[in-house]
Design an enzyme around this catalytic site. Structure first.
Site, PDB file in Angstrom:
ATOM      1  N   ASN A  97     -46.345  10.176  -6.478  1.00 15.94           N
ATOM      2  CA  ASN A  97     -45.746   9.994  -7.806  1.00 15.94           C
ATOM      3  C   ASN A  97     -46.811   9.605  -8.825  1.00 15.94           C
ATOM      4  O   ASN A  97     -46.701   8.613  -9.540  1.00 15.94           O
ATOM      5  CB  ASN A  97     -44.627   8.953  -7.759  1.00 15.94           C
ATOM      6  CG  ASN A  97     -45.079   7.607  -7.228  1.00 15.94           C
ATOM      7  OD1 ASN A  97     -46.029   7.510  -6.457  1.00 15.94           O
ATOM      8  ND2 ASN A  97     -44.398   6.544  -7.638  1.00 15.94           N
ATOM      9  N   ASP A 307     -41.147  -0.027   0.128  1.00 20.36           N
ATOM     10  CA  ASP A 307     -40.870   0.815  -1.043  1.00 20.36           C
ATOM     11  C   ASP A 307     -41.539   0.207  -2.281  1.00 20.36           C
ATOM     12  O   ASP A 307     -40.932   0.075  -3.346  1.00 20.36           O
ATOM     13  CB  ASP A 307     -39.372   0.987  -1.253  1.00 20.36           C
ATOM     14  CG  ASP A 307     -39.043   2.290  -1.968  1.00 20.36           C
ATOM     15  OD1 ASP A 307     -39.857   3.228  -1.911  1.00 20.36           O
ATOM     16  OD2 ASP A 307     -37.962   2.385  -2.585  1.00 20.36           O
ATOM     17  N   PHE A 325     -37.099   2.146 -12.503  1.00 17.78           N
ATOM     18  CA  PHE A 325     -36.756   1.708 -11.158  1.00 17.78           C
ATOM     19  C   PHE A 325     -38.011   1.213 -10.442  1.00 17.78           C
ATOM     20  O   PHE A 325     -39.104   1.731 -10.667  1.00 17.78           O
ATOM     21  CB  PHE A 325     -36.158   2.869 -10.352  1.00 17.78           C
ATOM     22  CG  PHE A 325     -34.814   3.318 -10.824  1.00 17.78           C
ATOM     23  CD1 PHE A 325     -33.671   2.623 -10.468  1.00 17.78           C
ATOM     24  CD2 PHE A 325     -34.686   4.458 -11.615  1.00 17.78           C
ATOM     25  CE1 PHE A 325     -32.414   3.048 -10.895  1.00 17.78           C
ATOM     26  CE2 PHE A 325     -33.438   4.887 -12.043  1.00 17.78           C
ATOM     27  CZ  PHE A 325     -32.296   4.190 -11.681  1.00 17.78           C
ATOM     28  N   GLY A 326     -37.847   0.230  -9.558  1.00 22.49           N
ATOM     29  CA  GLY A 326     -38.951  -0.138  -8.682  1.00 22.49           C
ATOM     30  C   GLY A 326     -39.292  -1.606  -8.700  1.00 22.49           C
ATOM     31  O   GLY A 326     -39.165  -2.295  -9.716  1.00 22.49           O
TER      32      GLY A 326
END
Length: 420
Positions: A97, A307, A325-326
């Site tokens: 990513n 993650d 997100f994250g």
């Protein structure tokens, strides 16, 4: 560098002769030279003595994101792999990513060379499709030959069913592993949290469990038809566990992982409107959390991942629906899993997964390369920003009471330890 780990308690259930024994471990020129009750090293050896030092085979994380190339403000490769090593990890799978995304052999070579020798060993994931756009397959075979361990359009579902079928069929020719993110976007829409009482109460868009479960069902039907190897990253619902269990009973070549925050939190924490809790898949209910923990213990879920996704402050300190997100996870991984499962199961989980990605298994044995994680299972502390070595600080574990701290890792002839 030659290294002597003094009075280390070894946790390695596959080595009954050393499991739970306290030993000195002498590492010479990157190999485990001697394991004994009292080892006298040569004068060139760095001696490491740490309180309540425990040692296990090196930990691996199957889903780690940094930023470089393209998003160095989030995290660089050099600092990212150092953070991973300081967090006890010897091996990480690096998500595709970045900008540009790694969809060619040259991109894979760049990632491996840039990170080499700076910390945890990097095993890149190449994109499944060119530019991760979901239209045409990327250079899967060439990337595999350059070091890519699997193929994944990060957090993007393979919406074209025929494309997934072709990918699974094609990858069989070189034992390739295909990843498919479990989310039906037509059902998830613009949701940002779990659909349920909490999302309704807070007025936030919900992501139904159905969005995950329909996608998994479709992917498993395609796998049954096409053959090949499929990995489903970060499942989050109770029904998803059941779907994978049924597929494994049928003999399908499928594996899956779960993010550790889905094992620790539920969507109840969203009442704080803290965007660090905004992750994909979202935090679910206590029923889902218990099913995920049970799935890990039974082996239906093959591995746990942090993650780990760094995001800079501009992407998090905004309205919840617009925030990225994250969350970070590497620095907290061991302590969180130790707090949930206890030391022995935590170590088992952290050392699982290599075989699925064709990464060589490591052992604690004289003559073998040094690949060791160092930790203290008894230390209690409250997680704070001082514990975070990442460039970004978006951790949902800030302020949480944690039991167990990673000291670092030994990787060949290098040692990375907290305190440094």
């Amino acid at each position: 560098m030659n290294i002597l780990l003094k009075s280390a308690k070894i946790l390695d259930e596959d080595n009954k002769g050393l499991h739970k024994k306290v030993r000195d471990i002498w590492i010479k020129d990157g190999l485990i030279e001697k394991i004994g009750a009292s080892v006298k090293p040569d004068s060139r050896t760095k001696i490491i003595e740490l309180p309540n030092l425990h040692v296990s085979r090196g930990w691996m994380d199957s889903s780690v994101s940094f930023g470089e190339p393209g998003y160095e403000e989030r995290e660089t490769l050099a600092n990212g792999v150092r953070v991973a090593a300081l967090s006890g990890f010897t091996d990480i799978l690096l998500n595709p990513n970045t900008n540009p995304v790694p969809d060619s052999s040259g991109d894979i070579i760049f990632l491996k060379k840039t990170a080499a020798g700076k910390g945890a060993r990097v095993h890149p994931l190449g994109t499944l499709t060119r530019g991760a756009k979901g239209i045409d397959l990327a250079e899967l075979f060439d990337m595999k030959n350059s070091g890519a361990v699997a193929f994944y359009d990060f957090k993007s579902p393979v919406t074209n069913s025929n494309l997934l079928k072709i990918a699974l069929q094609y990858a069989q020719g070189f034992n390739g592993l295909v990843l498919s993110f479990p989310l039906d976007m037509s059902i998830a829409g613009r949701g940002s949290v779990n659909e349920g009482n909490i999302s309704t109460k807070l007025g936030l868009g919900g992501v139904p469990a159905l969005a995950e479960e329909i996608q998994i069902s479709r992917d498993l039907f395609i796998l049954d038809y096409a053959g090949g190897k499929l990995h489903i990253p970060t499942i989050s619902t109770a029904a998803a566990v059941d779907l994978v269990a049924s597929a494994k009973k049928k003999g399908l070549n499928v594996s899956c992982s779960v993010a550790m925050h889905n094992l620790f939190f539920t969507d109840d924490v969203l009442e704080e409107y803290d965007t660090n809790y905004k992750v994909m898949p979202p935090l679910r209910t206590s029923k889902d959390r218990e099913a995920l923990r049970k799935g890990l213990r039974s082996g239906v879920i093959d591995m746990v991942t942090t993650d780990h996704i760094p995001m800079d402050i501009e992407e998090k300190r905004i309205e919840f629906d617009r925030a990225a997100f994250g969350s970070l996870g590497l620095e907290s991984a061991y302590g969180i899993l130790n707090s949930i499962f206890g030391t022995e199961i935590a170590v088992q989980l952290l050392t699982k997964g290599r075989e699925r990605f064709n990464i060589p298994t490591v052992t604690i044995k004289e003559g073998e390369p040094a690949c060791l994680s160092l930790f203290n299972p008894e230390e209690d502390y409250v997680n704070s920003k001082e514990n975070i070595k990442s460039i970004s600080k978006n951790s949902m574990y800030l302020g949480k009471k944690i039991k167990g701290r990673a000291y670092g890792a030994v990787i060949n002839d290098q040692i990375f330890t907290n305190p440094e």
